[in-house]
Write a protein that holds these residues in place. Structure first.
Motif, PDB file in Angstrom:
ATOM      1  N   VAL A   1       0.854  -1.185   0.000  1.00 47.09           N
ATOM      2  CA  VAL A   1       0.000   0.000   0.000  1.00 47.09           C
ATOM      3  C   VAL A   1       0.891   1.237   0.000  1.00 47.09           C
ATOM      4  O   VAL A   1       1.522   1.562   1.012  1.00 47.09           O
ATOM      5  N   PRO A   2       0.992   1.955  -1.119  1.00 46.88           N
ATOM      6  CA  PRO A   2       1.788   3.190  -1.134  1.00 46.88           C
ATOM      7  C   PRO A   2       1.080   4.289  -0.354  1.00 46.88           C
ATOM      8  O   PRO A   2      -0.152   4.321  -0.275  1.00 46.88           O
ATOM      9  N   VAL A   3       1.861   5.162   0.242  1.00 44.29           N
ATOM     10  CA  VAL A   3       1.293   6.262   1.021  1.00 44.29           C
ATOM     11  C   VAL A   3       1.003   7.409   0.058  1.00 44.29           C
ATOM     12  O   VAL A   3       1.884   8.183  -0.326  1.00 44.29           O
ATOM     13  N   THR A   4      -0.262   7.510  -0.343  1.00 38.75           N
ATOM     14  CA  THR A   4      -0.685   8.564  -1.274  1.00 38.75           C
ATOM     15  C   THR A   4      -1.659   9.542  -0.631  1.00 38.75           C
ATOM     16  O   THR A   4      -2.065  10.508  -1.273  1.00 38.75           O
ATOM     17  N   SER A   5      -2.043   9.270   0.627  1.00 37.57           N
ATOM     18  CA  SER A   5      -3.022  10.105   1.318  1.00 37.57           C
ATOM     19  C   SER A   5      -2.907   9.823   2.814  1.00 37.57           C
ATOM     20  O   SER A   5      -2.288   8.840   3.231  1.00 37.57           O
ATOM     21  N   PRO A   6      -3.505  10.676   3.630  1.00 32.10           N
ATOM     22  CA  PRO A   6      -3.477  10.404   5.074  1.00 32.10           C
ATOM     23  C   PRO A   6      -4.053   9.047   5.453  1.00 32.10           C
ATOM     24  O   PRO A   6      -3.500   8.348   6.292  1.00 32.10           O
ATOM     25  N   ILE A   7      -5.160   8.632   4.825  1.00 36.32           N
ATOM     26  CA  ILE A   7      -5.782   7.372   5.222  1.00 36.32           C
ATOM     27  C   ILE A   7      -4.898   6.183   4.854  1.00 36.32           C
ATOM     28  O   ILE A   7      -4.838   5.186   5.604  1.00 36.32           O
ATOM     29  N   SER A   8      -4.182   6.252   3.734  1.00 41.73           N
ATOM     30  CA  SER A   8      -3.274   5.149   3.382  1.00 41.73           C
ATOM     31  C   SER A   8      -2.086   5.112   4.335  1.00 41.73           C
ATOM     32  O   SER A   8      -1.597   4.033   4.694  1.00 41.73           O
TER      33      SER A   8
END
Length: 313
Positions: free
Chosen positions: A108-115
């Motif tokens: 899961v790449p970190v592309t947003s706060p929820i990720s």
């Protein structure tokens, strides 16, 4: 207040902040005063709630650097669709490296706060999964010791294990309840990233599984503790029987010697030259007979013909 991952929203991480620093963060991000009050007080129970447009998630982290992992640190996540505040409290040498965790390659790449929140949650939960599995293996070993009559179990190990299970249970049960009860909050934030839902479902299953495992381990350990206490009581009773048996063996020659020590001329064998020898042999013979009887009854060790064998569970 170092910022990180600005391409995936605004991320700010602070460690052991003072009230003044938290007040500045409240003004910058518009955080609800109740969240700030919790952060100032510290060591809150694991929970998830929405206040003033932010989701506030508090969880206990685990330090795995030592032989006996503890939960002395906690992580508070205050986030929405555009920003995330990470507050860590505890000894600095035990804190998780959040920045390295978020920058590492993963499914899961970190592309947003929820990720990013998912990445942090998943790392914490997987540590608890491994801890729970390790405790289960140690619990099986302790059960074998307690239910094996040929082994004297280590009570210190039993109570250390009980402490570890309690730590895992307290940390995971609250987190599992928070995630499952407020799943809709996460669902709303994943509307723009539907691929995350499968990962969150998997995470939810992991954390609820660890919580159930900890509850089952608690129940199993209660049975182990009861058996341990029963073993201690049995050993104490055996010790008392052994002491009583030796006291009886010593009492026989003492009584005979006391009788023949009385100053009477008409006692049997007193006037005979070899009377003392006959009395001595009688003392030894009676003691041998009594010893054999005690041995057969199990007062001086295992009964004849029996060998120590594991007790039935």
């Amino acid at each position: 207040m170092p910022e990180m991952l600005t391409g995936a929203g605004v991320w700010v991480r602070v460690v052991n902040p003072d009230p003044g620093e938290l007040e500045r963060l409240r003004e910058r991000f518009g955080i609800h005063p109740l969240i700030i009050a919790d952060l100032v007080e510290g060591r809150q129970a694991p929970k998830l709630e929405r206040l003033s447009g932010h989701l506030y998630l508090n969880l206990w982290d685990v330090d795995r650097s030592g032989d006996d992992p503890a939960t002395h640190t906690d992580i508070a996540l205050v986030f929405n669709d555009h920003e995330c505040l990470v507050v860590q409290n505890g000894p600095e040498d035990e804190l998780r490296d959040i920045e390295a965790l978020l920058l590492a390659d993963a499914l899961v790449p970190v592309t947003s706060p929820i990720s990013g929140v998912y990445r942090i949650l998943d790392a914490v939960v997987q540590d608890f999964v491994e801890l729970g599995a390790g405790v289960e293996r140690e619990l099986e070993e302790v059960e074998e010791e307690v239910f094996d009559s040929s082994i004297r179990e280590d009570y210190r190990r039993i109570y250390r294990l009980r402490q570890r299970i309690g730590r895992i249970d307290r940390a995971v049960s609250g987190l599992a309840e928070a995630i499952t009860a407020d799943r809709g909050e996460f669902e709303a934030m994943m509307a723009s990233e539907p691929a995350l839902r499968a990962f969150f479902t998997h995470l939810e299953h992991d954390v609820t599984g660890v919580a159930k495992l900890a509850t089952a381990e608690h129940a199993a350990l209660d049975a182990v503790v009861s058996s341990h206490e029963s073993n201690v009581s049995t050993r104490q009773n055996q010790d008392m029987r052994t002491i009583s048996a030796f006291a009886a063996l010593l009492a026989i020659p003492t009584v005979i010697a006391g009788v023949y020590g009385m100053n009477f001329k008409n006692l049997p064998l007193v006037q005979w030259e070899f009377g003392w020898l006959v009395v001595g042999i009688a003392m030894v013979a009676i003691d041998i007979v009594v010893y054999v009887l005690f041995r057969r009854r199990g007062w001086l060790g295992d009964r004849r013909g029996e060998r120590a064998r594991p007790a039935a569970r």
